[in-house]
Design an enzyme around this catalytic site. Structure first.
Site, short mmCIF file in Angstrom:
data_model
loop_
_atom_site.label_atom_id
_atom_site.label_comp_id
_atom_site.label_asym_id
_atom_site.label_seq_id
_atom_site.Cartn_x
_atom_site.Cartn_y
_atom_site.Cartn_z
N CYS B 171 0.79 -1.23 0.00
CA CYS B 171 0.00 0.00 0.00
C CYS B 171 0.82 1.28 0.00
O CYS B 171 0.26 2.36 -0.13
CB CYS B 171 -0.96 0.01 1.18
N HIS B 297 -4.12 7.83 5.51
CA HIS B 297 -4.16 6.51 4.85
C HIS B 297 -5.58 5.95 5.02
O HIS B 297 -6.18 5.48 4.05
CB HIS B 297 -3.12 5.59 5.46
N HIS B 331 -9.71 1.46 -1.58
CA HIS B 331 -8.28 1.34 -1.27
C HIS B 331 -7.63 0.76 -2.51
O HIS B 331 -7.84 -0.42 -2.85
CB HIS B 331 -8.08 0.43 -0.07
#
Lengths: 258, 403
Positions: B171, B297, B331
């Protein structure tokens, strides 16, 4: 800026460690292509040592060896892990499972499938909170990893760990990921002149690489495994030759320190 | 041997002279801006082929119908089509071509992030094998079955021969590309860089995150006390970094660290996240008070949001506007870094903070920081955070040049 190699770790067919690899590269011993048992790195906790994927075991093993040789504290080194194909054993497992009507993926194997699994396991095992990168650049993965590691040294890092590895692809994946032999290498690189320095490296666009003569086993490994693109550099360290190397389109002037 | 005081953290600020994005919330910056302004999510109920999971996804429409030019057809796969779609928004293609003309093919670095790369194509190969169907020639192409498929494709698009690599740190991948590019330029090995990332929807990530019990069956709710996990999205984003040009926006700081804790859970105290943010501030020569907005995030997993809240409030003693924008895009994993860098740049440029979508009751501890509604606001400095699997943390700081 002059950079240095301070430590080396190697693992491959018939190549248990750097010392043996250096002797084989110098022609001091006959090379024997032998599939060695996977290492069980001490630095991993017992449970991880059993369950970790092959990529992790190889990467961590050579990383430990390079740090030991450089007498460098692994916890203090930013690191770059480079692999051309990543974990093809896990890719095979996942794609085979996902082809089933009701896939049931193992959560552990999924989190091991990330390209940065080896760097993750390494930083966790040695308690390293420094930046960790995981890169890929096709057949130039070793050379690009070296570039990334060198760029760290050219900026605000004094010493860095580079690891490059690729594992034997499962048979069914070989046509798509042609890696028939596993190989891993680790280098501790720095920008500080010190007794530990083995070889000096400097980026130099003007230097011209000579035609290099390498033993047949090295040429064979380079054809079989992208991580073995390090062998011309390792050969120069083993033999103690100065010269010029081309890696991932970058020219490196190399000078032995010992 | 190496001294007790390490060299100070350094960085040469770089101009962001172009940027673009194709994601579920909009293909191109105008469409994205509209979704942000209208608080209209890009998420939809999962309709991905071969996937029966009950969840929401951030899918980019039209990728299936896209065709690559003949000269690039050997790269064909969902991920590279999405990359092509992204490159062709906002005049980015022309600007990148002009960049390569100006500096030379060997002097423009290419650093792209991805976690999926073209794994969807490998999945398809196995489905065909499983059903004993013939493998089409296209799928027998080695170069797409590689973590480097994306970077290889984009290098081919522009004919690049200089430093090029794929960053695949889950990520944080397409956030880390910014630091890598900055280091290459400062080392003198390139004069400009194309950075970005692309991740595409595939069974690996959907079934994988589901197996880890990190995925929600509902629309994700970042920082809400009732959040139940993430939604997966896909996206393609790119930016151009160069020195000393007339640009309103610049990249001024980055920080990178590792948690050294666990492969799929963040350090409970968020130490690594704090370190990354602190380093970014140091490199940018800024104090926490100088930051006007943080794009969090904020994945909407229980652990990430709780830990991130702790880390933010430790570094930033004075509350400032923060939000996660993952309820707009999903995401996007390997592309999350560039998606959120672009949203942050857009916020700086347009003076609009996108409020945290789908959050009714904020996680305690961060409620004074969380911007729930959109806000028009003149911003000078903004931060974007990406924290990945294996405890891989990256924090970026961008600035707007006041005129």
């Amino acid at each position: 800026m002059q950079l240095y190699i301070d430590g080396i770790g190697v693992w491959g067919p018939g190549l248990a460690d750097w010392q043996h690899t250096a002797r084989a590269l110098r022609g001091e011993c006959a090379y024997q292509a032998q599939l060695l048992p996977l290492p069980a790195p001490e630095v991993l906790h017992a449970a991880e040592r059993r369950r970790a994927p092959a990529t992790v075991k190889l990467a961590v093993h050579v990383a430990s060896a390079a740090c030991a040789m450089a007498q460098a504290d692994p916890a203090r080194l930013p690191c770059v892990f480079a692999s051309s194909h990543g974990d093809t054993e896990i890719s095979d497992y996942m794609c085979a499972e996902l082809a089933q009507p009701q896939p049931a993926l193992s959560p552990t194997r999924f989190h091991n499938s990330v390209h940065n699994a080896a760097s993750g396991y390494w930083t966790i095992a040695v308690g390293c909170t420094q930046p960790a990168n995981a890169i890929s650049a096709g057949e130039h993965s070793f050379g690009s990893g070296l570039l990334e590691a060198a760029a760290l040294l050219m900026n605000d890092v004094e010493q860095v760990l580079l690891v490059a590895y690729d594992i034997t692809a499962p048979t069914v994946l070989l046509p798509l990921c042609p890696v028939p032999q596993s190989f891993a290498v680790a280098l501790v690189l720095s920008r500080i002149p010190a007794p530990a320095n083995l070889m000096g490296l400097q980026a130099d666009a003007r230097c011209v690489p000579p035609v290099q003569s390498l033993p047949p086993f090295a040429l064979g490994l380079m054809a079989d495994n992208p991580a073995a693109q390090c062998l011309p550099l390792l050969s120069a360290v083993a033999i103690g030759t100065a010269g010029c190397l081309s890696l991932a389109g970058m020219m490196w002037q190399i000078t032995p320190c010992r | 041997m190496y001294g007790s005081s390490p060299p100070s953290l350094q960085m040469q600020p770089l101009c962001v002279s172009a940027y673009t994005l194709a994601c579920a919330a909009g293909i191109g910056l105008a469409a994205l801006q509209q979704s942000l302004q209208q608080r209209c999510t890009g998420l939809r109920a999962n309709d991905l082929d071969h996937c029966s999971l009950d969840t929401y996804i951030g899918r980019v429409s039209g990728v299936e119908d896209l065709r690559l030019p003949d000269a690039l057809s050997s790269w064909d796969c969902r991920n590279n089509r999405l990359a092509w779609l992204g490159l062709n928004q906002d005049g980015f293609m022309a600007q990148a071509q002009a960049l390569v003309q100006r500096h030379g093919r060997g002097r423009v670095a290419l650093v792209l992030g991805t976690s999926t790369a073209s794994i969807a194509s490998t999945e398809e190969v196995y489905r065909l094998w499983h059903s004993a169907m013939e493998l089409p020639a296209q799928l027998r192409n080695q170069k797409i079955h590689s973590p480097n498929s994306l970077t290889g494709f984009v290098a081919d698009v522009f004919g690049l021969t200089g430093p090029q690599l794929t960053v695949a740190t889950a990520c944080s991948s397409s956030a880390r590309v910014f630091g890598s590019a900055a280091r290459l330029l400062r080392a003198g090995w390139a004069d400009a860089a194309i950075v970005g990332g692309v991740d595409s929807l595939c069974l690996s990530v959907l079934y994988g995150f589901n197996a880890l019990e990190l995925m929600s069956m509902d629309l994700c709710r970042p920082f809400d006390i009732h959040r139940s996990g993430l939604n997966i999205g896909e996206a393609a984003g790119f930016a151009i970094l160069e020195r000393d040009v007339n640009a309103d926006l610049s990249f001024v700081g980055y920080g990178e660290s590792s948690d050294a804790f666990h492969m799929s859970s963040p350090h409970p105290q968020g130490i690594g996240a704090q370190q990354a943010m602190q380093q970014a501030l140091q490199r940018a020569h800024l104090s926490p008070d100088d930051i006007d907005y943080i794009n969090l995030h904020g994945t909407a997993t229980r652990m990430n949001d709780e830990v991130e809240a702790r880390a933010i409030t430790r570094i930033f003693a004075r509350p400032l506007p923060c939000s996660s924008t993952k309820a707009w895009t999903g995401h996007t994993l390997g592309a999350a870094g560039i998606v959120e860098a672009v949203i942050t740049l857009l916020s700086l440029e347009r003076g609009l903070i996108p409020g945290n979508l789908f959050c009714d009751q904020p996680e305690p501890g961060i409620q004074d920081y969380l911007q729930l509604q959109n806000a028009a606001c003149s911003l000078q400095h903004a931060m974007s955070n990406s924290f990945g699997f294996g405890g891989n943390n990256c924090s970026l700081i961008f600035a707007r040049t006041a005129h």
